[in-house]
Design a protein around this motif. Structure first.
Motif, short mmCIF file in Angstrom:
data_model
loop_
_atom_site.label_atom_id
_atom_site.label_comp_id
_atom_site.label_asym_id
_atom_site.label_seq_id
_atom_site.Cartn_x
_atom_site.Cartn_y
_atom_site.Cartn_z
N LEU A 142 0.83 -1.20 0.00
CA LEU A 142 0.00 0.00 0.00
C LEU A 142 0.86 1.25 0.00
O LEU A 142 0.51 2.25 -0.63
CB LEU A 142 -0.92 0.00 1.22
CG LEU A 142 -1.97 -1.10 1.25
CD1 LEU A 142 -2.75 -1.06 2.55
CD2 LEU A 142 -2.92 -0.96 0.08
N THR A 143 1.97 1.22 0.70
CA THR A 143 2.69 2.48 0.90
C THR A 143 4.01 2.61 0.15
O THR A 143 4.59 3.68 0.15
CB THR A 143 2.99 2.69 2.41
OG1 THR A 143 3.59 1.51 2.90
CG2 THR A 143 1.73 2.96 3.18
N LEU A 144 4.48 1.54 -0.48
CA LEU A 144 5.74 1.69 -1.21
C LEU A 144 5.56 2.72 -2.31
O LEU A 144 4.61 2.63 -3.08
CB LEU A 144 6.12 0.36 -1.85
CG LEU A 144 7.11 -0.56 -1.15
CD1 LEU A 144 7.41 -1.73 -2.05
CD2 LEU A 144 8.38 0.15 -0.75
N ASN A 145 6.47 3.67 -2.40
CA ASN A 145 6.28 4.67 -3.44
C ASN A 145 7.00 4.28 -4.73
O ASN A 145 7.66 3.26 -4.80
CB ASN A 145 6.73 6.05 -2.94
CG ASN A 145 8.20 6.08 -2.62
OD1 ASN A 145 8.99 5.32 -3.19
ND2 ASN A 145 8.58 6.94 -1.70
N TYR A 146 6.84 5.11 -5.72
CA TYR A 146 7.31 4.77 -7.05
C TYR A 146 8.82 4.54 -7.09
O TYR A 146 9.30 3.61 -7.73
CB TYR A 146 6.91 5.90 -8.02
CG TYR A 146 7.29 5.63 -9.43
CD1 TYR A 146 6.59 4.70 -10.19
CD2 TYR A 146 8.35 6.31 -10.04
CE1 TYR A 146 6.94 4.44 -11.51
CE2 TYR A 146 8.70 6.06 -11.36
CZ TYR A 146 7.99 5.13 -12.08
OH TYR A 146 8.34 4.87 -13.38
N GLU A 163 -0.15 10.30 2.99
CA GLU A 163 0.20 10.03 1.59
C GLU A 163 0.56 11.32 0.88
O GLU A 163 -0.30 11.98 0.29
CB GLU A 163 -0.96 9.30 0.89
CG GLU A 163 -0.63 8.83 -0.52
CD GLU A 163 0.67 8.08 -0.65
OE1 GLU A 163 0.72 6.92 -0.23
OE2 GLU A 163 1.66 8.64 -1.18
N ASP A 207 1.79 11.95 -1.78
CA ASP A 207 1.57 11.96 -3.23
C ASP A 207 0.39 12.83 -3.64
O ASP A 207 0.30 13.24 -4.80
CB ASP A 207 1.34 10.53 -3.73
CG ASP A 207 2.65 9.80 -3.96
OD1 ASP A 207 3.70 10.40 -3.66
OD2 ASP A 207 2.62 8.65 -4.44
N ALA A 233 3.18 9.17 -11.28
CA ALA A 233 3.53 8.03 -10.42
C ALA A 233 2.96 8.17 -9.02
O ALA A 233 3.63 7.90 -8.02
CB ALA A 233 5.04 7.83 -10.37
N ASN A 261 0.80 7.14 -5.89
CA ASN A 261 0.35 5.88 -5.30
C ASN A 261 -1.15 5.99 -5.04
O ASN A 261 -1.60 6.16 -3.92
CB ASN A 261 1.13 5.63 -4.01
CG ASN A 261 0.83 4.28 -3.42
OD1 ASN A 261 0.04 3.52 -3.95
ND2 ASN A 261 1.48 3.99 -2.30
N ARG A 304 -3.78 4.02 -5.04
CA ARG A 304 -4.58 3.13 -4.20
C ARG A 304 -4.47 3.53 -2.73
O ARG A 304 -5.47 3.59 -2.01
CB ARG A 304 -4.13 1.67 -4.38
CG ARG A 304 -4.51 1.11 -5.72
CD ARG A 304 -3.96 -0.29 -5.90
NE ARG A 304 -4.67 -1.28 -5.14
CZ ARG A 304 -4.10 -2.07 -4.25
NH1 ARG A 304 -2.81 -1.96 -4.00
NH2 ARG A 304 -4.80 -2.97 -3.60
N HIS A 305 -3.25 3.83 -2.31
CA HIS A 305 -3.10 4.24 -0.92
C HIS A 305 -3.76 5.59 -0.68
O HIS A 305 -4.35 5.83 0.37
CB HIS A 305 -1.62 4.30 -0.54
CG HIS A 305 -1.40 4.48 0.92
ND1 HIS A 305 -0.64 5.51 1.43
CD2 HIS A 305 -1.86 3.78 1.97
CE1 HIS A 305 -0.65 5.41 2.75
NE2 HIS A 305 -1.37 4.38 3.11
N ILE A 340 -7.55 4.96 -0.28
CA ILE A 340 -7.88 4.42 1.06
C ILE A 340 -7.71 5.51 2.11
O ILE A 340 -8.54 5.67 3.01
CB ILE A 340 -6.95 3.26 1.44
CG1 ILE A 340 -7.03 2.15 0.42
CG2 ILE A 340 -7.32 2.70 2.79
CD1 ILE A 340 -6.27 0.92 0.86
#
Ligand code: SF4
Ligand code: SF4
Ligand code: SF4
Ligand code: SF4
Lengths: 640, 107
Positions: free
Chosen positions: A581-585, B31, B33, B92, B94, B96-97, B100
């Motif tokens: 879930l949290t690993l980034n690009y 997050e 991002d 890029a 994330n 999905r995170h 959520i």
């Protein structure tokens, strides 16, 4: 052999007995607690398994092979296997032979816990040595030597772990260090104690020469009692530290095998079965080298072994951090010698965080019940144009397609379920449908105009309730198609269809398996003109569904198949996994590069995979063509 | 505004005072991002759920920035977490995170 110490008691056994009493009480309470946390249905299952001869046989076999002989570690690395097995099996045999000696020579002391442990102190040898006596002396010295060699290796491993096939080892915590120090001193102390006593109680090839050696410059008799005290204290301390250290795995592992063979599964992340798993971890650290995230040193603390350690310590913040980051690639589980399903625990942990997140999938049901009614527009948004058409056709078109078009009836056709990810890699669809046509396979394209997700990504995120709705909807769709075989392009879908869907009577195959069957049946023919290639085992296809042979079988007929650095169940995740879930690009990119480096060590011309997600992830970073197995097959079909 | 009873469509007025800064800061912390989005719309175009019901990562992020928290949730509550948007996002992100986290923070 006769009793030397009248009463069969000496004060030095006290530390040992204190430790022993503590550990027995601790284990007893822990066992009761664990049972109360297991759901009643599972408890019954467990007790039933104990009277089932087949399961009992498996229990005994597994305990012998896994807990004592550590066969799984042997398979990885001989020296590492020997280290684990010699300590476990040697110690076990010392206990067994010690008891046999007691039964034979001093049966009046039967039932005294400490007696066989300190047997040599309490007895003395009389007259000439009988063959039987010499035999037991030999056995005891032999197994002691075995354990000592294992301990020696363990010490060596602390300084040079690579010699035992491990690049990185686990950082021990405080209790681990205490227990380790005790464990390392127990057996040398035992050797000393038995050597000093060998003049009285006898000995064999190890203890006797030591006795004579010490006799030259030490007064052996004066050292007897202190060394037995030291030995007993080391044992006692070890037992006191045991529940708080990694060595708790010794008693738990055997119990875990019983639970697992009874068919129990993780239900809560910290209680019941999961708790047995957590305490069975020996902190061996095999999962550290296994984890693809550890291509970057900063990710070391996210290895499964530390996840389990934090679970033991109830450190919720860390537990969540690690469980959210894991790729769920399953490699640590596949390599874990204890078979701890850490991914299952992580899923359960995620469920505690994300299962109650709001979702609204009413559109799925509308799509089914009233195919012609428009989908419910969201308040505050315009109703998406074209929605009703798309919704209406979701199930109806598949049924119509399956029943009306083409020559065969629905049950003769295969249902092709591409899945979300495959729609992002149209080459897979194009080439696979090409193969369908070349082989004359009648098929129905279930999600040609887009279907709904299979539900696995939701499950991986711990949103099981939401996933259930999606699964129910897709199950209906597949059942209603009337097809008896489903071909899938995405291993992620395949895994969840196999495990969570109720599709009895319907065969589920991945397209690699399907292509392999077509080749075996001669329905398509390929020429070996593809050049050299390497095959990447997608996590969900290999470790997830156990499909390893078929793709290799197919590729061998196409050209030269080169070896990768890590293959089969050790294959390295592409980095694109939906599990994390949290690993980034950036971090994912590093994993992709590591995986590519392992694949290309023998410089193949092409990289072949069988998962749309791997394909897309690799294609962005690879320095050579990456293609799906369907593509390379389709490109090398010889026209009949 | 909009209370005269003549409006044909709901008001689309944006009131930036309604932006929940505390929650947004929390979201950024979970997050980061979310700050990277350039509103290209690739995610929306590829969305699996979007075929059936209006679902959009892009619109949800915009809605949050415009203080329309409820709309943001509505744009995401049909999401199946399939991950297609992650694969296509040129920044890029994330996603999905992020999805959520938005649902969790703003629920
Ligand atoms: S989880 Fe398994 S592989 Fe990892 S340290 Fe524990 S026992 Fe070893
Ligand atoms: S499942 Fe994969 S990514 Fe997760 S801890 Fe295990 S090896 Fe590492
Ligand atoms: S993860 Fe959700 S928002 Fe993204 S494409 Fe899939 S359904 Fe749409
Ligand atoms: S694809 Fe990425 S950058 Fe584009 S709108 Fe969606 S989230 Fe934003």
């Amino acid at each position: 052999m006769r009793e030397r110490i009248a009463g069969g008691y000496d004060d030095f056994v006290i530390p040992f007995m204190v430790g022993m009493a503590f550990i027995f009480i601790y284990l007893f309470i822990a066992l009761i607690r664990l049972f109360t946390h297991i759901p009643p249905k599972d408890r019954i299952k467990f007790f039933k398994s104990l009277v089932n001869p087949k399961i009992l046989y498996k229990d005994c076999r597994d305990i012998l092979l896994d807990c004592l002989l550590h066969v799984k570690i042997f398979k990885r690395n001989l020296l590492l296997g020997y280290m684990h097995a010699s300590i476990a099996f040697g110690w076990f045999m010392l206990i067994v032979v010690g008891h046999i000696e007691m039964w034979l020579y001093v049966p009046q002391r039967n039932g005294l816990l400490y007696y066989p442990v300190f047997f040599r102190y309490f007895v003395k040898q009389e007259g000439d040595l009988t063959i039987k006596g010499a035999f037991f002396f030999f056995l005891m010295d032999f197994f002691l030597l075995m354990v000592l060699s294992g301990v020696g290796l363990a010490m060596y491993k602390r300084f040079r772990s690579t010699a035992l096939g491990m690049r990185r080892t686990t950082k021990p915590c405080f209790a681990d260090r205490v227990a380790l120090a005790c464990l390392w001193s127990i057996f040398p102390l035992r050797l000393l104690a038995e050597s000093f006593t060998a003049g009285i109680a006898g000995g064999s090839f190890l203890t006797k020469p030591m006795y004579w050696l010490f006799n030259n410059f030490l007064s052996n008799d004066a050292h007897i009692l202190p060394t037995w005290w030291a030995y007993s204290t080391a044992l006692g301390l070890f037992f006191l530290a045991l529940p708080f250290s990694r060595y708790m795995h010794i008693p738990t592992e055997a119990f875990l095998i019983l639970l697992r063979n009874a068919g129990l599964k993780v239900t809560k992340p910290r209680k019941g079965f999961a708790e047995a798993e957590i305490y069975s971890c020996s902190s061996c650290g095999i999962c550290i080298d296994a984890c693809p995230m550890n291509i970057q040193k900063k990710n070391l603390p996210f290895s499964s072994v530390y996840f389990i350690r934090f679970l033991r310590r109830h450190n919720t913040r860390k537990i969540n951090q690690i469980s959210d980051k894991c790729l769920m690639c399953g490699k640590c589980v596949a390599l874990c010698p204890v078979g701890i399903e850490s991914c299952g625990i992580k899923r359960a942990q995620r469920a505690t965080l994300y299962n109650d997140i709001k979702h609204d999938y009413t559109y799925l049901h509308q799509a089914h019940h009233t195919p012609d009614s428009p989908a419910h527009p969201l308040p505050g948004t315009q109703a998406a144009t074209g929605t009703s058409a798309a919704t209406g056709t979701l199930s109806a078109s598949v049924q119509a397609d399956a029943k009306l078009s083409g020559r065969g009836t629905a049950s003769e056709k295969v249902l092709y379920f591409a899945g979300c990810m495959t729609h992002l890699t149209p080459s897979v669809i194009k080439n696979l449908t090409g193969i369908f046509e070349s082989s004359g396979t009648e098929y129905v394209f279930a999600d040609k105009d887009g279907g709904v997700c299979c539900g696995r990504p939701l499950i991986l995120a711990g949103r099981e309730d939401a996933a259930k709705e999606v699964i129910a909807r897709n199950t209906e769709l597949i059942r209603n198609s009337g097809c008896k075989k489903v071909v899938l392009s995405c291993p992620i879908c395949l895994k969840v269809l196999k495990e969570e869907y109720n599709l009895k009577g319907i065969e589920l195959v991945h397209h690699t398996q399907f292509i392999n069957t077509l080749l075996e049946q001669g329905k398509i023919k390929v020429s070996p003109t593809a050049g050299s290639m390497v095959y990447h085992n997608p996590c969900e296809l290999g470790r997830g569904c156990g499909i390893y042979k078929e793709p290799l079988n197919v590729l061998q007929q196409l050209g030269e198949l080169k070896k990768a650095a890590k293959e089969g169940k050790e294959s390295i995740c592409c980095g694109g996994s939906l599990g994390s879930l949290t690993l980034n690009y950036e971090d994912r990119g590093k994993i992709t590069q590591g995986s590519l480096a392992a694949l290309t060590i023998n410089d193949p011309q092409k990289i072949i995979t069988a998962c749309p997600l791997c394909l897309k992830t690799f294609a962005d970073k690879a320095d050579r063509p990456v293609m799906d197995i369907a593509q390379i097959v389709n490109e090398n079909i010889c026209q009949k | 505004m909009g209370k005269f009873g003549f409006a044909l469509s709901p008001s689309s007025r944006i009131n930036l005072d309604e932006v929940d800064k505390v929650k947004f800061a929390k979201l950024v912390e979970i997050e980061p991002d979310v700050l990277k989005c350039m509103a290209c719309g690739s995610c929306t175009a590829s969305c699996t759920a979007g075929k059936f019901v209006k679902t959009s990562m892009r619109s949800a992020i915009l809605a949050l920035q415009n203080g329309k928290n409820e709309d943001a949730i509505n744009f995401l509550k049909g999401c199946l977490l399939c991950g297609k948007c992650t694969m296509v996002c040129p920044r890029a992100i994330n996603t999905r995170h992020l999805i959520i986290s938005i649902l969790k923070v703003y629920q």
